[in-house]
Scaffold this motif. Structure first.
Motif, PDB file in Angstrom:
ATOM      1  N   HIS A 236      63.642  26.743  28.794  1.00  0.00           N
ATOM      2  CA  HIS A 236      64.198  28.095  28.761  1.00  0.00           C
ATOM      3  C   HIS A 236      63.931  28.827  27.455  1.00  0.00           C
ATOM      4  CE1 HIS A 236      67.179  24.872  28.163  1.00  0.00           C
ATOM      5  NE2 HIS A 236      67.594  25.569  27.122  1.00  0.00           N
TER       6      HIS A 236
ATOM      7  N   ASN B 140      63.915  24.295  34.280  1.00  0.00           N
ATOM      8  CA  ASN B 140      64.846  25.342  33.857  1.00  0.00           C
ATOM      9  C   ASN B 140      64.108  26.336  32.974  1.00  0.00           C
ATOM     10  OD1 ASN B 140      67.786  26.135  33.869  1.00  0.00           O
ATOM     11  ND2 ASN B 140      67.397  26.151  31.653  1.00  0.00           N
TER      12      ASN B 140
ATOM     13  N   ALA C 286      65.317  29.601  32.165  1.00  0.00           N
ATOM     14  CA  ALA C 286      66.138  30.668  31.590  1.00  0.00           C
ATOM     15  C   ALA C 286      67.542  30.159  31.316  1.00  0.00           C
ATOM     16  CB  ALA C 286      66.189  31.867  32.539  1.00  0.00           C
TER      17      ALA C 286
ATOM     18  N   THR D 114      71.508  31.833  29.622  1.00  0.00           N
ATOM     19  CA  THR D 114      72.216  32.984  29.063  1.00  0.00           C
ATOM     20  C   THR D 114      72.091  33.022  27.548  1.00  0.00           C
ATOM     21  OG1 THR D 114      73.778  33.076  30.918  1.00  0.00           O
ATOM     22  CG2 THR D 114      74.483  34.075  28.841  1.00  0.00           C
TER      23      THR D 114
ATOM     24  N   ILE E 169      65.073  34.662  29.115  1.00  0.00           N
ATOM     25  CA  ILE E 169      64.158  34.173  30.144  1.00  0.00           C
ATOM     26  C   ILE E 169      62.791  33.914  29.522  1.00  0.00           C
ATOM     27  CG2 ILE E 169      63.105  34.649  32.386  1.00  0.00           C
ATOM     28  CD1 ILE E 169      65.331  36.712  32.873  1.00  0.00           C
TER      29      ILE E 169
ATOM     30  N   ALA F 232      67.782  28.882  36.420  1.00  0.00           N
ATOM     31  CA  ALA F 232      68.361  29.501  35.227  1.00  0.00           C
ATOM     32  C   ALA F 232      69.723  28.861  35.035  1.00  0.00           C
ATOM     33  CB  ALA F 232      68.503  31.011  35.392  1.00  0.00           C
ATOM     34  N   ASN F 233      70.060  28.502  33.808  1.00  0.00           N
ATOM     35  CA  ASN F 233      71.354  27.865  33.507  1.00  0.00           C
ATOM     36  C   ASN F 233      71.582  26.601  34.329  1.00  0.00           C
ATOM     37  OD1 ASN F 233      72.293  29.777  31.541  1.00  0.00           O
ATOM     38  ND2 ASN F 233      72.839  31.195  33.190  1.00  0.00           N
TER      39      ASN F 233
ATOM     40  N   ALA G  46      66.396  34.673  37.976  1.00  0.00           N
ATOM     41  CA  ALA G  46      66.797  34.228  36.639  1.00  0.00           C
ATOM     42  C   ALA G  46      67.614  35.297  35.932  1.00  0.00           C
ATOM     43  CB  ALA G  46      65.567  33.863  35.816  1.00  0.00           C
TER      44      ALA G  46
ATOM     45  N   VAL H 296      71.186  34.815  34.156  1.00  0.00           N
ATOM     46  CA  VAL H 296      71.348  35.038  32.721  1.00  0.00           C
ATOM     47  C   VAL H 296      72.409  36.107  32.438  1.00  0.00           C
ATOM     48  CG1 VAL H 296      70.174  35.991  30.702  1.00  0.00           C
ATOM     49  CG2 VAL H 296      69.071  34.211  32.054  1.00  0.00           C
TER      50      VAL H 296
ATOM     51  N   THR I 149      74.671  29.702  37.216  1.00  0.00           N
ATOM     52  CA  THR I 149      73.460  29.009  37.629  1.00  0.00           C
ATOM     53  C   THR I 149      72.823  29.732  38.805  1.00  0.00           C
ATOM     54  OG1 THR I 149      74.398  26.888  36.944  1.00  0.00           O
ATOM     55  CG2 THR I 149      72.515  26.816  38.430  1.00  0.00           C
TER      56      THR I 149
END
Length: 452
Positions: free
Chosen positions: A120, A149, A151, A153, A157, A191-192, A388, A392, A397
């Protein structure tokens, strides 16, 4: 204390409403398996998995018999292989993927997750090698699942990773074309990503986890659907309370199984994942739950609100039933694995744009979506970027598990069988995103990530 009414309710849920434990997943740290020689590393990985998980299936079946609770899957998750293999001198990590597959087969589990990389914020050399080997590994193995993964927060990204994963997904589809791109069904872009997810294809044993841990994923869409039949026409307050009470009972059963598995395997109990995980079977659909709230078809206006209520009520009810709740915990909306979602897509009511809106309030994201085989890598990357961004910005997630089905077009379908089900091929936007994806770099983290 359970009374006879509680026991009979649970028996009825198991016998008639598709209630089950979707998975018990044993997480195993492979950090001590690192070695410069990749064959030695692979051998150590195989030996440790077999040593730690050799009795997982046996104990799972034993618990099934004693408690009368179906446990559909027994699975393994491992430390992200990009980290374990970073010291290997080989350029190709597929040797390790094959060792994972052999170990999974030796232990008798359904899947093994953790052929993964966390990129990320950037790539290590190990990350690059792992990602490059994904198409080959997923084509040459049966039980290995992969995740990347791209990305977070806190990091934003990684658009270079997003662009790369569009190409990797296309290559994976090509390498598994004879099976309708089945390899892509075992590959998810996050993401996450969470460290204690028991569900595939995204499970891995996170760096913050201990040596071994047992995580359990519950199910029960059919139970929730049946409960809502008794409150037709009632207010949403009543609907929410009904879902909460039902989620409590489902999760309590998961807690019992988790504790039993933990004691018998001699490893710590990690978490119960509250997620409502559908199957292609009739009566086991999240889409049908939403329709039971009053929607004519899942995907029509009001669907996102209904899903938000469901997801929230599941969490509120489930969290009171287990000492440790984690994973993804909510409601899954995989198209191919949910007979109601399949019918909604076939009817033309549910499309990718509406699914994307629904992912703002559900448990994961665009899951088990089949698109035309000629969909460009850049379009796939742009779909990943959109999902994503939702994760974010909303600090949740999100994920994409998409299958560009080779040789298929809109109106066709792909058949994977089992829990993976079948998916109608969905249309994608015809306008290009190539210049957007070609920019590369990173989309910065949102301002609200600065909370220290």
């Amino acid at each position: 204390m359970l009374d006879i009414s509680d026991i009979m309710q649970t028996v009825n849920m198991i016998d008639h409403q598709h209630l089950d434990i979707r998975t018990i997943t044993l997480g195993i740290s492979l950090n001590d398996c690192a070695h410069p020689d990749i064959k030695t590393c692979a051998g150590k990985i195989y030996d440790k998995i077999c040593r730690k998980a050799g009795h997982l299936v046996e104990i799972g079946c034993e618990i099934e018999r004693e408690y009368g609770i179906p446990i559909i899957n027994k699975r393994i998750s491992v430390t992200p292989i990009a980290q374990v293999a970073a010291s290997c001198e080989s350029e190709n990590y597929s040797v390790i993927g094959q060792a994972l597959d052999r170990a999974a087969k030796s232990c008798g589990v359904n899947f093994i997750g953790g052929y993964s990389a966390l990129v990320h914020k950037g790539f290590t050399e190990g990350d690059k090698r792992l990602i490059a080997s994904i198409p080959e590994t997923l084509a040459e193995t049966e039980l290995v699942c992969s995740s990347v993964n791209v990305a977070a927060t806190k990091a934003g990204i990684n658009m270079d990773a997003v662009a790369l994963m569009g190409r990797i997904i296309k290559q994976t589809a090509y390498r598994t074309a004879k099976n309708d791109g089945l390899g892509c069904a075992k590959l998810v872009v996050f993401a996450n990503a969470v460290e204690d997810n028991p569900f595939m294809a995204g499970a891995f044993h996170g760096v913050g986890e201990g040596e071994c841990v047992i995580n359990v994923g519950v199910s029960g869409p059919g139970v929730v659907w049946r409960a809502l039949q008794d409150v037709k026409g009632k207010s949403f307050d009543v609907v929410a309370e009904t879902v909460k009470r039902t989620a409590f009972r489902i999760t309590r059963m998961g807690q019992v199984v988790a504790q039993a598995a933990s004691e018998r395997l001699g490893v710590p109990f990690g978490i119960v994942d509250l997620s409502l995980a559908p199957t292609p079977a009739q009566g086991d659909s999240v889409a049908r739950i939403l329709e039971a709230m009053g929607l004519e078809t899942c995907g029509t206006h009001g669907t996102t609100a209904a899903l938000a209520l469901l997801n929230d009520a599941v969490k509120k009810g489930g969290v009171m039933a287990s000492g440790h709740v984690g994973g993804l915990s909510g409601a899954f909306i995989p198209v191919s694995e949910d007979e109601g979602m399949i019918e909604a897509v076939k009817s033309g009511v549910l499309g990718i744009d509406k699914l994307e809106a629904m992912t703002c309030v559900c448990s994961v994201g665009l899951d088990m979506i089949a698109v035309p085989g000629d969909t460009s890598a850049e379009t796939i990357s742009a779909i990943i970027a959109d999902e994503a961004a939702i994760g974010v910005i909303n600090n949740k997630t999100t994920a994409v598990r998409i299958i560009p089905a080779p040789g298929k077009s809109v109106g066709d379908s792909v058949e994977f069988g089992g829990l993976l089900g079948n998916a109608p091929v969905m249309s994608v936007n015809s306008a290009g995103s190539g210049e957007f994806i070609a920019r590369g770099g990173r989309i910065p983290a949102p301002i609200h990530s600065l909370r220290n």
